[in-house]
Design a protein around this motif. Sequence first.
Motif, PDB file in Angstrom:
ATOM      1  N   PHE A 147      15.691 -26.076  -0.481  1.00  0.00           N
ATOM      2  CA  PHE A 147      15.498 -24.594   0.155  1.00  0.00           C
ATOM      3  C   PHE A 147      16.238 -24.777   1.808  1.00  0.00           C
ATOM      4  O   PHE A 147      17.392 -23.925   2.631  1.00  0.00           O
ATOM      5  CB  PHE A 147      14.147 -24.528   1.831  1.00  0.00           C
ATOM      6  N   TRP A 148      17.161 -26.526   1.929  1.00  0.00           N
ATOM      7  CA  TRP A 148      18.017 -26.794   2.762  1.00  0.00           C
ATOM      8  C   TRP A 148      19.224 -26.278   2.782  1.00  0.00           C
ATOM      9  O   TRP A 148      20.361 -26.186   3.569  1.00  0.00           O
ATOM     10  CB  TRP A 148      17.907 -28.121   3.186  1.00  0.00           C
ATOM     11  N   HIS A 183      15.800 -30.813   0.073  1.00  0.00           N
ATOM     12  CA  HIS A 183      15.298 -29.418  -1.030  1.00  0.00           C
ATOM     13  C   HIS A 183      16.199 -28.516  -1.057  1.00  0.00           C
ATOM     14  O   HIS A 183      16.705 -28.673   0.384  1.00  0.00           O
ATOM     15  CB  HIS A 183      13.602 -29.037  -0.351  1.00  0.00           C
ATOM     16  N   LYS A 222      18.932 -18.560  13.394  1.00  0.00           N
ATOM     17  CA  LYS A 222      18.482 -17.860  11.906  1.00  0.00           C
ATOM     18  C   LYS A 222      17.999 -16.956  12.109  1.00  0.00           C
ATOM     19  O   LYS A 222      17.820 -15.287  11.648  1.00  0.00           O
ATOM     20  CB  LYS A 222      18.601 -18.578  10.518  1.00  0.00           C
ATOM     21  N   SER A 276       7.303 -18.332  -2.617  1.00  0.00           N
ATOM     22  CA  SER A 276       6.546 -19.721  -2.935  1.00  0.00           C
ATOM     23  C   SER A 276       6.143 -19.742  -2.698  1.00  0.00           C
ATOM     24  O   SER A 276       4.935 -19.264  -1.960  1.00  0.00           O
ATOM     25  CB  SER A 276       7.861 -20.375  -2.007  1.00  0.00           C
ATOM     26  N   ALA A 321      13.986 -35.278   3.832  1.00  0.00           N
ATOM     27  CA  ALA A 321      13.670 -34.389   5.423  1.00  0.00           C
ATOM     28  C   ALA A 321      14.444 -33.365   4.366  1.00  0.00           C
ATOM     29  O   ALA A 321      13.585 -31.879   4.076  1.00  0.00           O
ATOM     30  CB  ALA A 321      12.730 -34.393   6.687  1.00  0.00           C
ATOM     31  N   THR A 322      15.649 -33.188   4.690  1.00  0.00           N
ATOM     32  CA  THR A 322      16.298 -32.096   4.552  1.00  0.00           C
ATOM     33  C   THR A 322      16.766 -32.091   2.853  1.00  0.00           C
ATOM     34  O   THR A 322      18.021 -31.304   2.105  1.00  0.00           O
ATOM     35  CB  THR A 322      17.264 -31.801   4.801  1.00  0.00           C
ATOM     36  N   ALA A 375      20.194 -23.788   0.847  1.00  0.00           N
ATOM     37  CA  ALA A 375      20.628 -22.567   1.772  1.00  0.00           C
ATOM     38  C   ALA A 375      20.317 -21.591   2.990  1.00  0.00           C
ATOM     39  O   ALA A 375      21.186 -21.304   2.975  1.00  0.00           O
ATOM     40  CB  ALA A 375      19.213 -21.416   0.972  1.00  0.00           C
ATOM     41  N   ASN A 376      19.559 -23.009   3.262  1.00  0.00           N
ATOM     42  CA  ASN A 376      19.480 -22.321   5.193  1.00  0.00           C
ATOM     43  C   ASN A 376      19.929 -23.308   6.317  1.00  0.00           C
ATOM     44  O   ASN A 376      20.374 -22.649   7.174  1.00  0.00           O
ATOM     45  CB  ASN A 376      17.999 -22.337   5.286  1.00  0.00           C
ATOM     46  N   LEU A 377      20.165 -24.367   5.626  1.00  0.00           N
ATOM     47  CA  LEU A 377      21.204 -25.152   6.746  1.00  0.00           C
ATOM     48  C   LEU A 377      22.636 -24.162   6.213  1.00  0.00           C
ATOM     49  O   LEU A 377      23.032 -24.727   5.270  1.00  0.00           O
ATOM     50  CB  LEU A 377      20.649 -26.533   7.079  1.00  0.00           C
ATOM     51  N   LEU A 434       5.660 -28.873   2.507  1.00  0.00           N
ATOM     52  CA  LEU A 434       7.225 -29.768   1.824  1.00  0.00           C
ATOM     53  C   LEU A 434       8.279 -29.830   2.886  1.00  0.00           C
ATOM     54  O   LEU A 434       8.695 -30.712   3.078  1.00  0.00           O
ATOM     55  CB  LEU A 434       7.462 -29.659   0.299  1.00  0.00           C
ATOM     56  N   LEU A 435       8.151 -28.553   3.555  1.00  0.00           N
ATOM     57  CA  LEU A 435       9.640 -28.289   4.293  1.00  0.00           C
ATOM     58  C   LEU A 435       9.395 -29.247   5.819  1.00  0.00           C
ATOM     59  O   LEU A 435      10.132 -28.581   6.009  1.00  0.00           O
ATOM     60  CB  LEU A 435       9.622 -27.016   4.009  1.00  0.00           C
ATOM     61  N   CYS A 445      18.554 -26.681  14.173  1.00  0.00           N
ATOM     62  CA  CYS A 445      19.718 -25.583  13.233  1.00  0.00           C
ATOM     63  C   CYS A 445      18.819 -24.280  12.896  1.00  0.00           C
ATOM     64  O   CYS A 445      20.159 -23.596  12.905  1.00  0.00           O
ATOM     65  CB  CYS A 445      20.309 -26.630  12.197  1.00  0.00           C
ATOM     66  N   LEU A 446      18.205 -24.351  12.863  1.00  0.00           N
ATOM     67  CA  LEU A 446      17.416 -23.065  12.420  1.00  0.00           C
ATOM     68  C   LEU A 446      17.442 -21.925  13.172  1.00  0.00           C
ATOM     69  O   LEU A 446      16.840 -20.396  13.077  1.00  0.00           O
ATOM     70  CB  LEU A 446      15.925 -23.421  11.952  1.00  0.00           C
ATOM     71  N   PRO A 449       8.439 -31.399   7.943  1.00  0.00           N
ATOM     72  CA  PRO A 449       9.869 -32.509   8.179  1.00  0.00           C
ATOM     73  C   PRO A 449      10.575 -31.858   8.489  1.00  0.00           C
ATOM     74  O   PRO A 449      10.956 -32.979   9.259  1.00  0.00           O
ATOM     75  CB  PRO A 449       9.135 -33.703   7.307  1.00  0.00           C
ATOM     76  N   GLY A 450      11.148 -31.261   7.611  1.00  0.00           N
ATOM     77  CA  GLY A 450      13.107 -31.173   8.174  1.00  0.00           C
ATOM     78  C   GLY A 450      12.452 -29.835   8.745  1.00  0.00           C
ATOM     79  O   GLY A 450      13.781 -30.151   9.063  1.00  0.00           O
ATOM     80  N   VAL A 493       5.218 -25.946  -0.646  1.00  0.00           N
ATOM     81  CA  VAL A 493       6.038 -26.101  -0.211  1.00  0.00           C
ATOM     82  C   VAL A 493       6.472 -26.104   1.075  1.00  0.00           C
ATOM     83  O   VAL A 493       7.330 -26.716   1.874  1.00  0.00           O
ATOM     84  CB  VAL A 493       7.021 -24.641  -0.575  1.00  0.00           C
ATOM     85  N   ASP A 520      13.736 -17.096   5.284  1.00  0.00           N
ATOM     86  CA  ASP A 520      14.467 -16.925   4.020  1.00  0.00           C
ATOM     87  C   ASP A 520      13.103 -16.268   3.232  1.00  0.00           C
ATOM     88  O   ASP A 520      12.357 -16.924   2.851  1.00  0.00           O
ATOM     89  CB  ASP A 520      14.444 -18.712   3.963  1.00  0.00           C
ATOM     90  N   TYR A 575      10.644 -20.896  -4.134  1.00  0.00           N
ATOM     91  CA  TYR A 575      11.356 -21.740  -4.177  1.00  0.00           C
ATOM     92  C   TYR A 575      10.163 -22.894  -5.435  1.00  0.00           C
ATOM     93  O   TYR A 575       8.864 -23.096  -5.310  1.00  0.00           O
ATOM     94  CB  TYR A 575      11.141 -22.860  -2.821  1.00  0.00           C
ATOM     95  N   GLN A 576      10.378 -23.815  -6.085  1.00  0.00           N
ATOM     96  CA  GLN A 576       9.641 -24.705  -6.670  1.00  0.00           C
ATOM     97  C   GLN A 576       9.081 -25.846  -5.499  1.00  0.00           C
ATOM     98  O   GLN A 576      10.028 -26.588  -4.825  1.00  0.00           O
ATOM     99  CB  GLN A 576      10.071 -25.612  -7.621  1.00  0.00           C
ATOM    100  N   LEU A 577       7.903 -26.726  -5.699  1.00  0.00           N
ATOM    101  CA  LEU A 577       8.320 -28.059  -4.232  1.00  0.00           C
ATOM    102  C   LEU A 577       8.630 -29.002  -5.407  1.00  0.00           C
ATOM    103  O   LEU A 577       9.840 -29.104  -4.419  1.00  0.00           O
ATOM    104  CB  LEU A 577       6.655 -28.282  -5.235  1.00  0.00           C
TER     105      LEU A 577
END
Lengths: 68, 345
Positions: B154-155, B152, A64, A42, B149-150, B157-159, A49-50, A60-61, A52-53, A46, A36, B5-7
């Motif tokens: 970002f997810w 935010h 991309k 950013s 975890a998803t 937009a990206n998933l 924070l991302l 799924c990424l 763990p996701g 950030v 992205d 993206y903000q925290l």
Amino acid sequence: MVITIISFFLKVLAVYFGMGVLFGIYFLFIGATKIDPLMKNSKWIVRLLLFPGVVATWICLLPKLYKK
Amino acid sequence: MGLNYQLVLWNKNKKVYDRFILLFVLLYLLLFWGITLITNSNTSLETLTIRSSGTLAILLLHIILSIGPLARINKKFLPLLYNRRHLGVSMFLIALIHGGFSIFQFHMLGDVNPIYSVFTSNLDYSSLHDFPFQVLGFLALLILFAMAATSHDFWLANLSAKTWKTLHMLVYVAYALIVSHVFLGAFQQETSPYMPVLMGIGFVVLVILHISAGIKEVKKDKQTYEASDEDWKYVCEIDEIEEDRAKIFIVDHERIAIFKYENKLSAIHNVCKHQGGPLGEGKIIDGCITCPWHGYQYLPQNGQSPPPFTEKVATYYVKIEDKKVYVLPKPLDEGTEVSPAIIES
Ligand code: HEM
Ligand code: FES
């Protein structure tokens, strides 16, 4: 029988999360902006924070990453 | 929307809600610990932690699952909907404390891997009475983790939208797992007999809320409006729409939001390009229709997001005759410019 299923399930889970952590580290340092472009502007925290996701959904990424 | 993206997306309202969540959590824990220690003073700290966090997590989950249908039944609940994200993450963290402490207390001491122990220390999978209920909690916790975890932007937009939605619909699977976790667990632990009863009440309330919200939606879809000449459909009187707001109509199966602003009316498709948010429940901010869910914006006269953004929604023709509003329920191509109907005062 039950034990076999459980062991198999937990192994799959462990491998999935293991790969997730590897991919997550790649994401932190390189992958984020490839997936992205908005990540370029950013703050770095950030990404943390991302993380763990990424570990949870790295599979799924992957597509991309190949599209780019 | 936005160029980075903000925290955490915090604004004044969200901070108020977050403080409220924190206060609620602390108050609950305080009361739970206080009451348990008074009634049963030799309860161990671990047990207190496990029980207070488990019950708090399930309470929060009920609240989270009620917010959706409540907001559909009554608009007053909409602000809660916009703040559901932080509530969800808090719920996961509390559930994690519960699961973590349980694993610590019941599975850390042996020489097998503690997670393996959760699955295998009790192998009565064919029994209802002695079922290894902790496994169900573990599976639920996995789902809650993936969701938190998803959460935010970002997810989103990206998933792909479909993946994200599917993942977050799994909350109902998690709920079913947790209900079973608590009911089956109640057979085996000397937990309070109130717990299954409270869970039962919570379950019934959730079912009733979801069904009533569903019925309301179906009724809305079936409403018909008196037809006028040609294909124009009468929808309402001008005064029924508030300034800078919209009314949503379902005409010939089209969901149309008609906005009133600066003495004009414009009609656009009610569904946001982002995650399908109800645009007609949003407001006009800085001249743009602003989605109530995550703030995507569209210009009312052409349904296009202002540059540099590229989202577009379909527009419709509207007209006013004798203070009555009519719409032509045929969607124009997304982003088609339509001159607004002018309100003459
Ligand atoms: C790794 C995952 C989990 C494990 C190992 C686990 C373990 C346990 C254990 C051992 C108990 C019995 C505690 C006692 O009575 O002393 C229990 C009860 C309970 N659990 Fe879990 N759990 C897990 C996940 C969850 C999740 C995700 C939720 C809800 C969001 C949850 C909600 C509850 C509730 C409400 C109770 C009943 C507490 C009571 O009756 O006092 N658990 N769990
Ligand atoms: S649904 Fe996310 S902004 Fe509209």
